[in-house]
Design an enzyme around this catalytic site. Structure first.
Site, short mmCIF file in Angstrom:
data_model
loop_
_atom_site.label_atom_id
_atom_site.label_comp_id
_atom_site.label_asym_id
_atom_site.label_seq_id
_atom_site.Cartn_x
_atom_site.Cartn_y
_atom_site.Cartn_z
N ARG A 144 0.84 -1.21 0.00
CA ARG A 144 0.00 0.00 0.00
C ARG A 144 0.87 1.26 0.00
NH1 ARG A 144 -4.56 0.40 4.46
NH2 ARG A 144 -2.79 0.99 5.75
N GLU A 179 -16.29 6.42 4.17
CA GLU A 179 -15.61 5.82 5.32
C GLU A 179 -15.49 6.85 6.44
OE1 GLU A 179 -11.44 4.77 4.96
OE2 GLU A 179 -11.12 6.26 3.40
N LYS A 226 -2.73 6.66 1.27
CA LYS A 226 -2.53 7.09 2.66
C LYS A 226 -1.55 8.26 2.67
CE LYS A 226 -2.36 4.83 7.15
NZ LYS A 226 -3.60 5.39 7.66
N1 PLP Z 1 -9.32 4.47 6.37
C1 PLP Z 1 -8.51 5.48 6.73
C2 PLP Z 1 -8.82 6.84 6.23
C3 PLP Z 1 -7.40 5.22 7.55
O1 PLP Z 1 -6.59 6.21 7.93
C4 PLP Z 1 -7.16 3.90 8.00
C5 PLP Z 1 -6.01 3.61 8.84
O2 PLP Z 1 -5.01 3.15 8.42
C6 PLP Z 1 -8.04 2.90 7.59
C7 PLP Z 1 -9.11 3.21 6.78
C8 PLP Z 1 -7.84 1.49 8.01
O3 PLP Z 1 -6.81 0.87 7.30
P1 PLP Z 1 -6.00 -0.32 7.94
O4 PLP Z 1 -6.98 -1.34 8.36
O5 PLP Z 1 -5.12 -0.80 6.85
O6 PLP Z 1 -5.26 0.23 9.10
C1 COI Z 2 -4.15 3.46 11.44
O1 COI Z 2 -5.16 2.88 11.82
O2 COI Z 2 -3.06 2.89 11.33
C2 COI Z 2 -4.17 4.86 11.09
O3 COI Z 2 -3.27 5.26 10.43
C3 COI Z 2 -5.29 5.69 11.52
C4 COI Z 2 -4.91 7.02 12.10
C5 COI Z 2 -4.16 6.96 13.37
C6 COI Z 2 -4.34 7.95 11.10
#
Ligand code: PLP
Ligand code: COI
Length: 345
Positions: free
Chosen positions: A79, A218, A182
């Site tokens: 990612r 989201e 991200k």
């Molecule tokens: N959506 C956003 C905007 C986020 O910042 C995050 C955090 O990382 C997620 C979703 C969840 O992603 P993940 O499950 O890979 O941490």
């Molecule tokens: C995560 O869940 O890893 C995130 O990056 C969410 C937030 C702290 C930005």
């Protein structure tokens, strides 16, 4: 290490150090240990002016058998490459990214919260454009930093339901923008609406699609998941949301449990049909959502407590993460001493 492991919040704490890698325009340096928590940058660095910065978030867990495991780091590696590509950055090859994460955990083993405390070590890989440039153009040099912090739940009460708000005056990500990536700018853009929601008593914002304002996208820091009365797992299919690794894992676990998994656009009008709603992400794990407030209407899910399906998914996920059950999907990378790992390149 003397720390109140069971009562950690989601915060940055001093640790033994970070891992640093530099890209000079041609090659990546080997991961190096950085003890200090500051870096020196040209004041013209691209990241500081034009936002060429992206990051990742993943966790290391103390396993029941005494080992330490990192949850699906190769997914974060991939990612980060996708995020980097979107804003014209060079990210490390996946194996090097994973190596840097493993080194960061190894350096901070005493900061990995002990098994049974419910806490974990959060890893925050950060990629920045370091070249001093005045025109708006991509940097040719980059730095990857992997910093870590022992953390507890992102929302204060852990697996306790929170109330969400849809604020119509703000979008999270533009159509064809950077919502799938991200990148740092997405989070800067969400600060004002997050503060406004908090001031109104809502710890979490739910964003709708920016084009029509009709579909659920989201939360600001996590994906939207919902359970229907007929036991389906629903999550939005949208080009503007972050492909969450937690959501990907939960979809697999939901299938394992015999639920039907549906990824489709979710009209905001469908919210009333859901019996359980959750916010899922690395930091949030699963945070149950008690209600969503939209245009002065409060839509409640279940009886205000975490529902049975999300509770089971949460337990399944955590029991894999803490090594309490068989790692049947191969999601855990064990930390081994550097000497036992193959050298990259
Ligand atoms: N959506 C956003 C905007 C986020 O910042 C995050 C955090 O990382 C997620 C979703 C969840 O992603 P993940 O499950 O890979 O941490
Ligand atoms: C995560 O869940 O890893 C995130 O990056 C969410 C937030 C702290 C930005």
């Amino acid at each position: 290490m003397d720390m109140d492991w069971k009562n950690l919040d989601f915060a940055m704490r001093p640790t033994a150090g970070s891992i640093r890698l530099d890209y000079d325009g041609q090659t990546w340096s080997e991961p190096a240990v950085m003890r200090e928590a500051t870096i020196s940058l040209p004041i013209g660095a691209q990241a500081l002016h034009y936002g060429q910065a992206c990051f990742e978030g993943l966790k290391a867990f103390s396993l029941q058998d005494g080992g330490v495991g990192l949850f699906r780091p190769e997914m974060n590696a991939r990612r980060m490459r996708q995020s980097a590509e979107r804003i014209c950055m060079v990210a490390p090859p996946e194996a090097l990214f994973v190596e840097a994460c493993l080194r960061a955990v190894e350096l901070n083993l005493e900061y990995v919260p002990p098994y049974g405390t419910g806490a974990s070590l959060y890893l925050r890989p950060l990629l920045i454009g370091t070249e001093p440039l005045l025109p708006v153009m991509p940097s040719s040099t980059f730095t990857l930093l992997v910093m870590v912090s022992p953390v507890g739940p992102y929302y204060q009460d852990g697996f306790a339901p929170v109330d969400a708000l849809i604020l119509e005056g703000y979008d999270r990500a533009a159509p064809r923008g950077t919502g799938q990536s991200k990148v740092a700018g997405n989070y800067a853009a969400s600060l004002k609406s997050t503060l406004e929601a908090k001031a109104q008593g809502f710890p979490i914002n739910l964003y709708l699609d920016a084009r029509e304002g009709k579909y659920v996208d989201e939360f600001g820091t996590s994906n939207f998941i919902a359970i229907t009365r007929d036991q389906r797992y629903l999550t939005p299919d949208s080009p503007s949301i972050l492909p969450s690794i937690t959501n990907d894992s939960l979809r697999q676990l939901a299938k394992d449990m015999g639920l039907e998994v549906v990824q489709a656009p979710i009209p905001v009008s469908a919210l009333e049909q859901f019996v359980e709603v959750g916010a899922c992400g690395t930091a949030a794990i699963i945070t149950p959502i008690a209600s969503v407030t939209y245009r002065d209407k409060k839509i409640r899910f279940g009886n205000g407590e975490a529902g049975p399906v999300l509770t089971r998914l949460y337990q399944e996920l955590q029991s894999i993460q803490y090594g309490e059950v068989d790692d049947r999907h191969g999601w855990i990378t064990r930390i081994k001493p550097t000497s036992q790992r193959p050298h990259h390149q």
